[in-house]
Design an enzyme around this catalytic site. Structure first.
Site, PDB file in Angstrom:
ATOM      1  N   HIS A 224       0.884  -1.172   0.000  1.00 13.66           N
ATOM      2  CA  HIS A 224       0.000   0.000   0.000  1.00 13.66           C
ATOM      3  C   HIS A 224       0.922   1.223   0.000  1.00 13.66           C
ATOM      4  O   HIS A 224       1.994   1.184   0.628  1.00 13.66           O
ATOM      5  CB  HIS A 224      -0.829   0.113   1.276  1.00 13.66           C
ATOM      6  CG  HIS A 224      -1.763  -1.019   1.541  1.00 13.66           C
ATOM      7  ND1 HIS A 224      -1.386  -2.158   2.177  1.00 13.66           N
ATOM      8  CD2 HIS A 224      -3.089  -1.152   1.298  1.00 13.66           C
ATOM      9  CE1 HIS A 224      -2.426  -2.960   2.298  1.00 13.66           C
ATOM     10  NE2 HIS A 224      -3.474  -2.383   1.772  1.00 13.66           N
ATOM     11  N   GLU A 355     -10.770  -6.390  -5.005  1.00 15.43           N
ATOM     12  CA  GLU A 355     -10.654  -7.512  -4.060  1.00 15.43           C
ATOM     13  C   GLU A 355     -11.922  -7.593  -3.207  1.00 15.43           C
ATOM     14  O   GLU A 355     -12.156  -6.749  -2.352  1.00 15.43           O
ATOM     15  CB  GLU A 355      -9.425  -7.284  -3.176  1.00 15.43           C
ATOM     16  CG  GLU A 355      -9.192  -8.394  -2.172  1.00 15.43           C
ATOM     17  CD  GLU A 355      -7.907  -8.183  -1.371  1.00 15.43           C
ATOM     18  OE1 GLU A 355      -6.919  -7.638  -1.914  1.00 15.43           O
ATOM     19  OE2 GLU A 355      -7.895  -8.565  -0.192  1.00 15.43           O
ATOM     20  N   HIS A 394     -11.344 -14.067   2.711  1.00 10.98           N
ATOM     21  CA  HIS A 394     -12.533 -13.229   2.523  1.00 10.98           C
ATOM     22  C   HIS A 394     -13.698 -14.081   2.004  1.00 10.98           C
ATOM     23  O   HIS A 394     -14.854 -13.836   2.333  1.00 10.98           O
ATOM     24  CB  HIS A 394     -12.243 -12.100   1.532  1.00 10.98           C
ATOM     25  CG  HIS A 394     -11.189 -11.145   1.989  1.00 10.98           C
ATOM     26  ND1 HIS A 394     -10.768 -10.076   1.236  1.00 10.98           N
ATOM     27  CD2 HIS A 394     -10.471 -11.090   3.129  1.00 10.98           C
ATOM     28  CE1 HIS A 394      -9.834  -9.406   1.891  1.00 10.98           C
ATOM     29  NE2 HIS A 394      -9.628 -10.010   3.051  1.00 10.98           N
ATOM     30  N   ASP A 419      -4.877 -13.424  -3.331  1.00 16.27           N
ATOM     31  CA  ASP A 419      -4.209 -13.114  -2.067  1.00 16.27           C
ATOM     32  C   ASP A 419      -4.180 -14.421  -1.279  1.00 16.27           C
ATOM     33  O   ASP A 419      -5.151 -14.778  -0.587  1.00 16.27           O
ATOM     34  CB  ASP A 419      -4.949 -12.013  -1.295  1.00 16.27           C
ATOM     35  CG  ASP A 419      -4.375 -10.639  -1.604  1.00 16.27           C
ATOM     36  OD1 ASP A 419      -3.465 -10.546  -2.449  1.00 16.27           O
ATOM     37  OD2 ASP A 419      -4.830  -9.656  -0.982  1.00 16.27           O
ATOM     38  N   ASP A 432      -6.014 -13.863   8.251  1.00 20.35           N
ATOM     39  CA  ASP A 432      -4.854 -13.749   7.349  1.00 20.35           C
ATOM     40  C   ASP A 432      -3.709 -14.685   7.728  1.00 20.35           C
ATOM     41  O   ASP A 432      -2.571 -14.254   7.901  1.00 20.35           O
ATOM     42  CB  ASP A 432      -4.332 -12.297   7.328  1.00 20.35           C
ATOM     43  CG  ASP A 432      -5.263 -11.350   6.591  1.00 20.35           C
ATOM     44  OD1 ASP A 432      -6.080 -11.823   5.787  1.00 20.35           O
ATOM     45  OD2 ASP A 432      -5.161 -10.137   6.822  1.00 20.35           O
ATOM     46  N   ASP A 462      -0.892 -12.507   1.329  1.00 19.58           N
ATOM     47  CA  ASP A 462      -1.511 -11.499   2.200  1.00 19.58           C
ATOM     48  C   ASP A 462      -1.779 -12.218   3.525  1.00 19.58           C
ATOM     49  O   ASP A 462      -2.916 -12.553   3.858  1.00 19.58           O
ATOM     50  CB  ASP A 462      -2.801 -10.980   1.561  1.00 19.58           C
ATOM     51  CG  ASP A 462      -3.392  -9.821   2.346  1.00 19.58           C
ATOM     52  OD1 ASP A 462      -2.879  -9.520   3.434  1.00 19.58           O
ATOM     53  OD2 ASP A 462      -4.375  -9.219   1.862  1.00 19.58           O
TER      54      ASP A 462
END
Ligand code: XLS
Ligand code: NI
Ligand code: NI
Length: 559
Positions: A224, A355, A394, A419, A432, A462
């Site tokens: 990021h 995403e 997710h 990810d 994660d 990720d």
């Protein structure tokens, strides 16, 4: 006699010869004695005052300490030793009074010099004694810092493992993660990170990251904007900070050959984004987000990013009573139209990715899952410009099986990147974790092989080590083991595909669609009357078994 805490790793007094000669010319002999060891951090680095003999007082460490680098290699933490310096003056020399006034301050000055020199000269300074990770199929079960399956250049179905898997390290978890959670502060302290928001710290961290990528043999990274460089007081200052670190990133990428899988903008941490960014109720906030993304695209272009990701951090709602959902989604689509226009204007060639995530941080995220995002893109005529970045943790938050979104997006030609992580299926949030489940990775790789690869996307970890996994070594093991899990998944999926038994069994289930009225329905040519005629002539359909257990047993054979 003088005492100081000094580092015992890297280019420390234990690892090489001390160089500081002045003002010791008057001294005939200096004895350095290490009396205690404790963990410290890099900010406590000092210079060794003079030539010396080392007399480690801890006999069990003595032989190792004398070897210096060998000892250093065994350490994953910076160790500090209490150094006691005794001096003997030459009889003819003038009495020497400069020691405490001169040398101890010089130690502080030397700290900066030492770090600078070390950064410039040493290839391996942040992870002494760890890596490079090797391919060793015969490794014992307790040897976890090796690849048993991932062999970058090994060919599988006509491509190398490296080409199929396109692994990437994510900067935020692996280099900005501290282990803090809502119930407790940081547990993970990295020796290169002094905990400040300075640009120097940002750059040192980046150098550490590139040493890590190289030792692991991973060719891509992701970040990021705000992971890289601190926010300034104004957007202009923030952009200048970012530019400075991006230049170093370009240099390191060039030197190591590590490429940027994707960049993204952090549009969720800063309080200004509390109501969302592109979906904020305040247009000024959306303008800020737009300005940030403009810069993000420029940085992505500068670094040759192969993709650019939008994860809708705070794009969602907490309550429907105060939210105009239609307006917010219209604004999100309008935001993406500005993105497409600017991307084209500056000639950024990377693939745009969205995403999906079902919940967290908002109660309902607008990009709920793959099907929701694909429907949104169609609704607003954006589907030609985007693909999806699927994160299986997710997917499970949305209440779907691990591989569901990978398979759904792939089925529509919309799987752009992954990810690669996992959650704990018994928990309802985004943990994660590193993907370690062979079955799940096999299913994902089957989809990737069936769509002929994931490029220009990749498998981006990720994922974060647990807050209890505090050693540097844990970071290596986590990545290496996850890479190995995916390598196994790749090999398994390749066998499943080349053996053809799944394809054959699945085709058998759908055989009625291949001819007659079935194929006419599939092509969109049949009518209701035609269907009725078949039923009138042939009666009820004959129930056929789905053979689910047969399929499950076949899958187990490959895992
Ligand atoms: C958070 C997301 C995030 C994106 C990048 O849950 O996974 O890390 O991948 O913003
Ligand atoms: Ni993600
Ligand atoms: Ni996530």
């Amino acid at each position: 006699m003088h005492e100081a805490w000094l580092p015992c790793v890297g280019d420390s007094p234990l690892a090489g010869s001390p160089t500081y000669d002045e003002p010791f010319s008057a001294l005939s002999r200096i004895t350095c004695k290490w009396t205690e060891m404790r963990e410290g951090d890099s900010s406590e680095y000092g210079e060794v005052p003079g030539r010396g003999e080392y007399n480690p007082s801890r006999p069990e460490l003595q032989s190792e300490m004398m070897k210096g680098p060998v000892f250093a290699k065994k350490m994953t933490h910076i160790l500090l030793g209490r150094l006691t310096v005794s001096t003997t003056r030459q009889s003819s020399a003038a009495p020497h009074s400069g020691y405490t006034q001169h040398v101890l301050p010089a130690m502080a000055q030397a700290t900066a010099k030492r770090q600078k020199m070390a950064h410039a000269n040493r290839e391996s300074e942040f992870f002494p004694g760890i890596g490079p990770v090797e391919y060793k199929p015969s490794a014992e079960p307790s040897e976890t810092l090796v690849f048993r399956h991932y062999n970058a250049q090994q060919e599988v179905l006509g491509r190398t493992m490296e080409e199929w898997l396109r692994f990437s390290v994510c900067y935020w978890h692996s280099f900005r993660g501290t282990g803090s959670d809502p119930f407790g502060g940081p547990t993970i302290k990295r020796p290169w990170d002094d905990g400040t928001d300075s640009l120097d710290n940002a750059k040192r961290r980046l150098r550490a990251a590139f040493e890590f990528f190289t030792k692991l043999g991973i060719k891509y990274w992701t970040f990021h904007d705000r992971d890289l460089a601190p926010e300034g007081k104004t957007l202009a200052e923030t952009n200048a900070n970012l530019d400075e670190v991006v230049e170093l990133a370009a240099e390191l990428m060039n030197k190591t050959g590590v490429k940027l899988l994707w960049a993204t903008c952090n549009l969720f941490v800063h309080p200004r984004y509390m109501h969302g960014a592109a979906t904020s109720c305040d247009a000024h906030v959306t303008m800020y987000a737009a300005a940030q993304v403009k810069k993000g695209l420029e940085v992505a272009r500068r670094l040759g990013a192969e993709n650019f990701v939008f994860w809708g951090g705070r794009e969602g709602y907490h309550s429907l009573i105060n939210t105009d959902v239609r307006a917010e989604l219209d604004h999100l689509a309008a935001f993406y139209k500005m993105v497409i226009a600017y991307k084209e204007k500056i000639g950024f060639k990377g693939q745009l990715l969205i995403e999906p995530k079902a919940k967290e941080p908002t109660r309902h995220q607008y990009d709920y899952d793959a099907q929701t995002v694909m429907a949104f893109l169609h609704q607003y005529g954006l589907n030609a410009h985007f693909k999806l970045n699927i994160e299986p943790n997710h997917t499970t938050l949305a209440g779907h099986p691990y591989e569901h979104d990978v398979i759904f997006s792939s089925a529509y030609g919309m799987l752009g990147s992954i990810d690669a992580n996992t959650g704990s299926p018994d928990l309802g949030w985004d943990t994660d974790q590193f993907p370690m489940d062979v079955r799940s990775c096999t299913m994902v790789m089957k989809a990737v092989l069936e769509q002929d690869g994931i490029a220009p996307g990749g498998l981006n970890f990720d994922a974060k080590v647990r807050r209890e996994s505090t050693d540097l070594k844990d970071l290596f093991i986590a990545h290496a083991a996850a890479m190995d899990t995916f390598a196994r998944g790749l090999k398994n999926a390749a066998s499943m595909i080349s053996d053809g038994v799944f394809a054959k069994s699945i085709n058998a289930r759908y055989v009625s669609w291949k001819s007659g009225v079935g194929s006419r329905i599939a092509r969109g040519e049949a009518t209701l009357e035609e269907c009725e005629k078949v039923v009138m002539e042939h009666g009820d359909p004959r129930p056929e078994s789905g053979h689910q257990e047969h399929f499950e047993a076949m899958l187990n054979h490959y895992i």
